[in-house]
Design a protein around this motif. Structure first.
Motif, PDB file in Angstrom:
ATOM      1  N   UNK A 100       0.821  -1.208   0.000  1.00  0.00           N
ATOM      2  CA  UNK A 100       0.000   0.000   0.000  1.00  0.00           C
ATOM      3  C   UNK A 100       0.856   1.260   0.000  1.00  0.00           C
ATOM      4  N   UNK A 101       2.097   1.172   0.526  1.00  0.00           N
ATOM      5  CA  UNK A 101       2.994   2.331   0.511  1.00  0.00           C
ATOM      6  C   UNK A 101       3.478   2.605  -0.913  1.00  0.00           C
ATOM      7  N   UNK A 102       3.893   1.554  -1.604  1.00  0.00           N
ATOM      8  CA  UNK A 102       4.325   1.732  -2.998  1.00  0.00           C
ATOM      9  C   UNK A 102       3.158   2.227  -3.862  1.00  0.00           C
ATOM     10  N   UNK A 103       1.977   1.682  -3.589  1.00  0.00           N
ATOM     11  CA  UNK A 103       0.797   2.078  -4.348  1.00  0.00           C
ATOM     12  C   UNK A 103       0.534   3.578  -4.171  1.00  0.00           C
ATOM     13  N   UNK A 104       0.672   4.058  -2.919  1.00  0.00           N
ATOM     14  CA  UNK A 104       0.428   5.478  -2.648  1.00  0.00           C
ATOM     15  C   UNK A 104       1.446   6.351  -3.384  1.00  0.00           C
ATOM     16  N   UNK A 105       2.706   5.901  -3.440  1.00  0.00           N
ATOM     17  CA  UNK A 105       3.727   6.661  -4.181  1.00  0.00           C
ATOM     18  C   UNK A 105       3.349   6.752  -5.659  1.00  0.00           C
ATOM     19  N   UNK A 106       2.919   5.625  -6.176  1.00  0.00           N
ATOM     20  CA  UNK A 106       2.555   5.554  -7.591  1.00  0.00           C
ATOM     21  C   UNK A 106       1.398   6.509  -7.897  1.00  0.00           C
ATOM     22  N   UNK A 107       0.381   6.458  -7.020  1.00  0.00           N
ATOM     23  CA  UNK A 107      -0.806   7.298  -7.231  1.00  0.00           C
ATOM     24  C   UNK A 107      -0.423   8.782  -7.204  1.00  0.00           C
ATOM     25  N   UNK A 108       0.490   9.141  -6.267  1.00  0.00           N
ATOM     26  CA  UNK A 108       0.865  10.552  -6.120  1.00  0.00           C
ATOM     27  C   UNK A 108       1.986  10.956  -7.084  1.00  0.00           C
ATOM     28  N   UNK A 109       2.504   9.978  -7.846  1.00  0.00           N
ATOM     29  CA  UNK A 109       3.601  10.295  -8.767  1.00  0.00           C
ATOM     30  C   UNK A 109       4.896  10.635  -8.052  1.00  0.00           C
ATOM     31  N   UNK A 110       5.121  10.037  -6.861  1.00  0.00           N
ATOM     32  CA  UNK A 110       6.328  10.323  -6.086  1.00  0.00           C
ATOM     33  C   UNK A 110       7.390   9.258  -6.296  1.00  0.00           C
ATOM     34  N   UNK A 111       8.657   9.668  -6.166  1.00  0.00           N
ATOM     35  CA  UNK A 111       9.788   8.741  -6.321  1.00  0.00           C
ATOM     36  C   UNK A 111      10.279   8.304  -4.942  1.00  0.00           C
ATOM     37  N   UNK A 112      11.129   7.271  -4.933  1.00  0.00           N
ATOM     38  CA  UNK A 112      11.836   6.918  -3.702  1.00  0.00           C
ATOM     39  C   UNK A 112      13.080   7.798  -3.644  1.00  0.00           C
ATOM     40  N   UNK A 113      13.226   8.552  -2.555  1.00  0.00           N
ATOM     41  CA  UNK A 113      14.307   9.529  -2.476  1.00  0.00           C
ATOM     42  C   UNK A 113      15.694   8.876  -2.504  1.00  0.00           C
ATOM     43  N   UNK A 114      15.903   7.853  -1.676  1.00  0.00           N
ATOM     44  CA  UNK A 114      17.208   7.193  -1.609  1.00  0.00           C
ATOM     45  C   UNK A 114      17.036   5.677  -1.698  1.00  0.00           C
ATOM     46  N   UNK A 115      16.770   5.187  -2.914  1.00  0.00           N
ATOM     47  CA  UNK A 115      16.520   3.744  -3.055  1.00  0.00           C
ATOM     48  C   UNK A 115      17.677   2.891  -2.530  1.00  0.00           C
ATOM     49  N   UNK A 116      18.889   3.460  -2.509  1.00  0.00           N
ATOM     50  CA  UNK A 116      20.062   2.693  -2.055  1.00  0.00           C
ATOM     51  C   UNK A 116      20.041   2.419  -0.557  1.00  0.00           C
ATOM     52  N   UNK A 117      19.195   3.126   0.198  1.00  0.00           N
ATOM     53  CA  UNK A 117      19.162   2.933   1.651  1.00  0.00           C
ATOM     54  C   UNK A 117      18.014   2.012   2.082  1.00  0.00           C
ATOM     55  N   UNK A 118      17.315   1.449   1.111  1.00  0.00           N
ATOM     56  CA  UNK A 118      16.225   0.509   1.423  1.00  0.00           C
ATOM     57  C   UNK A 118      16.594  -0.868   0.864  1.00  0.00           C
ATOM     58  N   UNK A 119      16.300  -1.886   1.656  1.00  0.00           N
ATOM     59  CA  UNK A 119      16.551  -3.272   1.232  1.00  0.00           C
ATOM     60  C   UNK A 119      15.248  -4.050   1.387  1.00  0.00           C
ATOM     61  N   UNK A 120      14.852  -4.747   0.341  1.00  0.00           N
ATOM     62  CA  UNK A 120      13.595  -5.503   0.367  1.00  0.00           C
ATOM     63  C   UNK A 120      13.876  -7.001   0.495  1.00  0.00           C
ATOM     64  N   UNK A 121      13.161  -7.644   1.416  1.00  0.00           N
ATOM     65  CA  UNK A 121      13.309  -9.095   1.611  1.00  0.00           C
ATOM     66  C   UNK A 121      11.928  -9.677   1.943  1.00  0.00           C
ATOM     67  N   UNK A 122      11.434 -10.635   1.169  1.00  0.00           N
ATOM     68  CA  UNK A 122      10.172 -11.271   1.545  1.00  0.00           C
ATOM     69  C   UNK A 122      10.404 -12.279   2.677  1.00  0.00           C
ATOM     70  N   UNK A 123       9.497 -12.327   3.646  1.00  0.00           N
ATOM     71  CA  UNK A 123       9.665 -13.277   4.750  1.00  0.00           C
ATOM     72  C   UNK A 123       8.352 -13.743   5.375  1.00  0.00           C
ATOM     73  N   UNK A 124       7.363 -12.847   5.517  1.00  0.00           N
ATOM     74  CA  UNK A 124       6.185 -13.162   6.332  1.00  0.00           C
ATOM     75  C   UNK A 124       5.343 -14.325   5.803  1.00  0.00           C
ATOM     76  N   UNK A 125       5.005 -14.277   4.522  1.00  0.00           N
ATOM     77  CA  UNK A 125       4.083 -15.329   4.099  1.00  0.00           C
ATOM     78  C   UNK A 125       4.673 -16.346   3.122  1.00  0.00           C
ATOM     79  N   UNK A 126       6.001 -16.334   3.005  1.00  0.00           N
ATOM     80  CA  UNK A 126       6.654 -17.371   2.197  1.00  0.00           C
ATOM     81  C   UNK A 126       6.497 -18.729   2.878  1.00  0.00           C
TER      82      UNK A 126
END
Lengths: 477, 196
Positions: free
Chosen positions: A42-68
């Motif tokens: 829902x956070x990414x969706x909100x960025x998309x809707x508002x046309x906003x970018x991720x300011x510092x993509x290099x400082x975020x790391x994505x890892x799936x874990x909860x429902x795998x």
């Protein structure tokens, strides 16, 4: 002028203030951001809707874990196996789509480094002492074991961090929880934090950031410190902190994302300056004698419902607060327990060794040491060990720990959040009991009607081989 | 975000302590990629009881929930706030809230009102058959029996709730300060300025 003595928390906070408002609210810079599949779509969706970018993509790391699912992810030919649950598959697909779209690094479901975000962050050197670290998960407090200011945030805040790399926060009050003395033989970090949950109760830390201090905390390994800080949220604290020391520095050095060269030397110098100053004051101080801490187990449906394994289920009337008496009555009915019952007589049908609290290599070793040469009890229907990451799994296998579990009749799984929360196929059936190394014994947490007893890895392993809650010390060589 | 000022009418006299977000919305409802439709999963374990307070005919359409100490403890899931909103709840009154929950509620335009236990106990009694009135502008909760309780709220949060302001937009307007801090981190703490 002499500088005012500061606590560890105040030092980290001050280094991260972008702007302070008149009302005391601060805009705080965020150094590291972890995202997983459940609280980010829902956070990414909100960025998309508002046309906003991720300011510092290099400082975020994505890892799936909860429902795998924690069953095999690849077939014999190495092809990826589909996920049966369409909603889980949809969330994973969303993360795998969002990360590249916004330029964020992703450790994917079938990568060797995949695991629970709170295991992966420290393990990869992405989480660092003195850093501000956030993730849309309350157990982000875990990274405080390295001396990072780390806390869980909601999805709107995930969106805020992605868009601005900052958060609007009010400074918390400070609490010192000092555990002095030497822990008894067979008493682990998990027992310490469960004991603290009992002392502080579920809301005793609300509004505070807790710094865990004292010789018993300093003597713990980094794995043990991560276990302690992980459960700071279970007493309501925003974050937990343990001052970085030589052990912390040795742990971080050489990890893939850790600083290198001149940056490393600067980092070490700063980390060594972070410990709370002599004379710094906390808003509240709690002192605990390490000798009072026994192997601990929960009897109810809040992490504050703790008792020594040598004890009995408490009577609801024994609580002073009438609301707690009522809550205890409800908990006992849900848990199917009677006041006065000995904990060591409570039979379990399920055992879960894993979660961001207890799935690091030290936890695997502690559980294997109990299981070695023994068999799962017949009345235990389901017992699983879920390593916290692919790297923990590989290390455990190199040490032959997987074979110890498998020979005992205990399943050895792929990394993920697993039976800590009923979001993936690993669930405890209604009415059945589980000795679990996870962090929450809430109603329905491990599945509707499931009865959870929180314990350490050694205690969960002891329950697996005896078929009942057990004092692991009696099984230690 | 929808602005909020005055909320009045039926209030659900719930009152339970330490209600965690697993109770507000169980984990199996979290497998969504949108914010809508979670109201049907709200308080699922409690609503399994046919006599539960949430489905009581009298509480249909209630916008106010009166809860106990430490409401919203546990998991950080914002789905708890979304589930309450989807049920129609826009104001929660309790003696205390978990830090994460109150932040999530605020960011979704839900007003969280902190009152002393005695005041909450009184409201729980009144709400059984009478309406409750919450006014953000004057920071008061009143009842038809002349009860009047004042509450504190962070001025910035009050402003945002009254205006329905988007926090991300407000922060993006502080670009200059953010850029300056980013440069300072790169100089003073270069090992934090980049990952790996």
């Amino acid at each position: 002028m002499t500088a005012q003595p500061k606590t560890l928390y105040e030092k980290i906070w001050d280094a991260h203030v972008v702007e302070r408002r008149d009302d005391g609210t601060c805009l705080i810079w965020i150094d590291r951001h972890l995202v997983h599949e459940v609280t980010s779509p829902q956070a990414f969706e909100a960025l998309r809707v508002a046309g906003r970018k991720v300011r510092r993509p290099d400082l975020t790391l994505a890892v799936p874990d909860h429902n795998l699912p924690t069953t095999a992810r690849l077939d014999a030919s190495g092809a990826r196996l589909p996920i049966a649950d369409p909603e889980s598959a949809q969330q994973l697909a969303a993360l795998e789509r969002n990360a590249p779209e916004f330029g964020i690094r992703l450790i994917g479901a079938t990568d060797a480094e995949q695991g629970i975000v709170h295991v992966v962050g420290p393990e990869q050197g992405f989480s660092l002492p003195g850093a501000t670290i956030v993730c849309g998960d309350s157990h982000t407090a875990c990274h405080g074991g390295l001396g990072a200011l780390a806390f869980g945030i909601g999805t709107s805040e995930v969106e805020h961090v992605l868009a601005t790399q900052t958060l609007l926060l009010k400074q918390s009050k400070t609490m010192e929880v000092r555990v002095e003395g030497q822990l008894g033989a067979g008493v682990s970090a998990k027992d310490v934090v469960l004991h603290i949950c009992g002392v502080l109760r579920a809301s005793g830390g609300t509004g505070y950031v807790i710094e865990y201090t004292g010789s018993a905390i300093r003597d713990l390994s980094i794995e043990g410190r991560l276990t302690i800080s992980n459960m700071a949220i279970e007493h309501g604290a925003r974050a937990g902190l343990i001052a970085p020391d030589d052990k912390t520095i040795a742990y971080v050095e050489g990890r893939p994302y850790a600083p290198k060269g001149a940056d490393w030397d600067k980092a070490v110098a700063w980390w060594k300056s972070l410990a709370s100053d002599a004379g710094a004051t906390y808003d509240k101080v709690i002192v605990i004698d390490a000798a009072d801490i026994q192997p601990t187990v929960t009897w109810g449906t809040s992490p504050e419902d703790t008792v020594a394994i040598t004890g009995v289920v408490p009577a609801p009337e024994s609580f002073a607060d009438p609301a707690k008496q009522e809550a205890a009555r409800k908990s006992l009915a849900y848990m199917g327990l009677e006041a006065g019952q000995k904990l060591t007589e409570v039979e379990v049908q399920n055992v879960f060794i894993g979660s961001c609290t207890n799935s690091r290599i030290e936890d695997m070793r502690a559980a294997a040491a109990i299981v070695k040469g023994r068999k799962k009890a017949d009345n235990v229907r389901w017992a699983i060990v879920v390593p916290g990451s692919g790297l923990v799994k590989a290390q455990a296998e190199a040490e032959g720990l997987d074979k110890i579990f498998i020979e005992a009749g205990i399943e050895w799984r792929e990394p993920g959040c697993s039976a800590c929360l009923a979001m993936n196929p690993d669930k405890v059936p209604a009415g059945e009991r589980c000795a679990s190394t996870s962090n929450r014994n809430f109603v329905g947490r491990q599945g509707p009607g499931a009865r959870t007893h929180l314990v350490s890895p050694a205690m969960a392993a002891a329950a697996a081989v005896t078929g009942r809650l057990s004092d692991a010390r009696e099984l230690m060589a | 975000m929808i602005p909020i000022n005055h909320v009045a009418g039926t209030a659900i006299p719930f009152g339970a302590k330490n209600v965690d977000t697993d109770v507000i919305i169980p984990a199996h409802w979290l497998k969504t990629i949108t914010r809508d439709g979670l109201g049907k999963g709200a308080f699922e374990s409690l609503r399994a009881d046919p006599d539960n307070i949430f489905d009581n005919e009298r509480n249909k359409g209630a916008q106010i929930l009166i809860a106990g100490d430490n409401f919203g403890c546990g998991s950080s899931r914002e789905h708890a706030a979304w589930a309450l909103l989807d049920m129609g709840i826009t104001c929660v009154i309790a003696p205390s809230f978990s830090d994460i929950f109150s932040g999530n509620a605020f960011k979704n335009g839900i007003l969280t009102v902190v009152l002393p236990q005695e005041a909450v106990d009184r409201l729980l009694d009144v709400a059984v058959d009478q309406p409750i009135d919450v006014d953000l502008e004057t920071q008061t909760v009143t009842t038809p029996f002349q009860d009047r309780f004042s509450f504190e709220i962070d001025p910035f949060r009050k402003h945002c709730l009254l205006q329905g302001l988007d926090e991300v937009g407000l922060t993006l307007a502080r670009e200059e300060a953010i850029v300056a801090h980013e440069a300072k981190i790169a100089d003073d703490l270069p090992f934090l300025a980049h990952a790996g």
